[in-house]
Design an enzyme around this catalytic site. Structure first.
Site, PDB file in Angstrom:
ATOM      1  N   HIS A  86      24.285  39.760  19.858  1.00  0.00           N
ATOM      2  CA  HIS A  86      23.652  39.236  19.432  1.00  0.00           C
ATOM      3  C   HIS A  86      22.250  38.664  19.180  1.00  0.00           C
ATOM      4  CE1 HIS A  86      22.341  40.174  15.107  1.00  0.00           C
ATOM      5  NE2 HIS A  86      21.680  39.150  14.653  1.00  0.00           N
ATOM      6  N   ARG A 109      26.341  51.168  15.921  1.00  0.00           N
ATOM      7  CA  ARG A 109      27.412  51.687  14.686  1.00  0.00           C
ATOM      8  C   ARG A 109      27.604  50.473  14.012  1.00  0.00           C
ATOM      9  NH1 ARG A 109      30.521  57.539  15.133  1.00  0.00           N
ATOM     10  NH2 ARG A 109      30.196  57.973  12.840  1.00  0.00           N
ATOM     11  N   ILE A 110      28.341  50.943  12.848  1.00  0.00           N
ATOM     12  CA  ILE A 110      29.363  50.030  12.376  1.00  0.00           C
ATOM     13  C   ILE A 110      30.503  50.444  12.427  1.00  0.00           C
ATOM     14  CG2 ILE A 110      30.143  49.059   9.710  1.00  0.00           C
ATOM     15  CD1 ILE A 110      27.592  49.138   9.176  1.00  0.00           C
TER      16      ILE A 110
HETATM   17  C1  GRF Z   1      20.972  43.680  23.031  1.00  0.00           C
HETATM   18  O1  GRF Z   1      19.583  42.954  22.237  1.00  0.00           O
HETATM   19  C2  GRF Z   1      21.489  43.172  21.854  1.00  0.00           C
HETATM   20  O2  GRF Z   1      22.144  42.126  21.638  1.00  0.00           O
HETATM   21  C3  GRF Z   1      21.761  44.065  20.964  1.00  0.00           C
HETATM   22  O3  GRF Z   1      20.962  44.537  20.901  1.00  0.00           O
HETATM   23  C4  GRF Z   1      20.566  44.748  22.469  1.00  0.00           C
HETATM   24  C5  GRF Z   1      21.213  45.985  23.448  1.00  0.00           C
HETATM   25  O4  GRF Z   1      20.018  45.641  24.199  1.00  0.00           O
HETATM   26  N1  GRF Z   1      23.279  44.017  20.244  1.00  0.00           N
HETATM   27  P1  GRF Z   1      20.998  46.685  25.618  1.00  0.00           P
HETATM   28  O5  GRF Z   1      21.382  48.051  25.402  1.00  0.00           O
HETATM   29  O6  GRF Z   1      21.996  45.700  26.358  1.00  0.00           O
HETATM   30  O7  GRF Z   1      20.174  46.549  27.012  1.00  0.00           O
END
Ligand code: GRF
Length: 232
Positions: free
Chosen positions: A120, A102-103
């Protein structure tokens, strides 16, 4: 002139208190939980907040005995105010976004400036936003990976703390590439939080400097069987 270092308060020997914001699966949360299970790790997770009550990550938090909270608040401002209050009440010193979809309210981002980090699944600034692994495949890059960065108001932007590189295999589809990047995420995030908790990070001109030796895990290469057997 010396840059102020970020992280623990001067003289504090306690473990850094971390709050984690999630929306779903919580595998990065799990990696942080497992790292913090070692008493020598310099950070502990004291609160997990999800904006989705059904997030499996909440079950992981509960299973590890970590306080957790579901804030299914439609208003971005009210969500931010409630999350902020809960984090402060727990004495949180660093907020880690881990699959938080969510932003965030810009007031929250400013209030937690330099104490708010995100992971990310791309080598930022390439491929911000949704489906970065799909974007990487469409662009035909030979390498992708993941980035841990301080959060600024613009989505998936901010000073970069650490990155891990993952080669793209010509046979990759989105799921296969995502899986290998995720394995790198699970190593990178605990390491980046450790650097913060050890007070080894500083920001100057929106670039992060790391004091002391830089752990080699900052670039995680995952050579593929296929590439290895092809001699490449
Ligand atoms: C991960 O790939 C993270 O980098 C991205 O969303 C995904 C979340 O995965 N922001 P998890 O919920 O930690 O398994």
């Amino acid at each position: 002139m010396a840059r102020p270092t970020l992280g623990p308060r001067a003289g504090s020997r306690a473990r850094l208190k971390v709050g984690v914001l999630i929306s779903g699966r919580g595998s990065n949360l799990q990696a942080l939980i497992e790292a913090a299970a070692d008493p020598a790790y310099p950070a502990e997770i004291v609160l997990v907040i999800s904006n989705r009550p059904e997030a499996p990550g909440l079950v992981r938090a509960a299973g590890a005995g970590i306080a957790n909270l579901s804030l299914a608040q439609p208003s971005r401002e009210i969500f931010a105010a409630e999350a902020d209050a809960a984090l402060r009440q727990k004495g949180v010193e660093l907020v880690a976004l881990a699959g938080f979809m969510r932003i965030l309210d810009t007031g929250f981002v400013e209030a937690w400036r330099d104490r708010l980090v995100n992971i990310h699944p791309s080598l930022l600034p390439a491929f911000p936003g949704l489906h970065p692994q799909r974007q990487a495949l469409a662009a035909g890059v030979r390498f992708s990976g993941c980035t841990v960065h301080f959060v600024r108001a613009q989505i998936d932007s901010g000073p970069i703390i650490a990155q891990a590189v993952v080669p793209v295999d010509p046979q990759d589809d989105e799921a296969r590439l995502s899986e290998r990047i995720l394995a790198a995420e699970h190593r990178l995030y605990p390491m980046a939080v450790r650097l913060y908790a050890e007070g080894r990070l500083s920001i100057a001109g929106e670039r992060v400097a790391i004091s002391g030796a830089v752990p080699p895990e900052i670039a995680v290469f995952n050579p593929l069987e296929a590439l290895a057997s092809a001699g490449g």
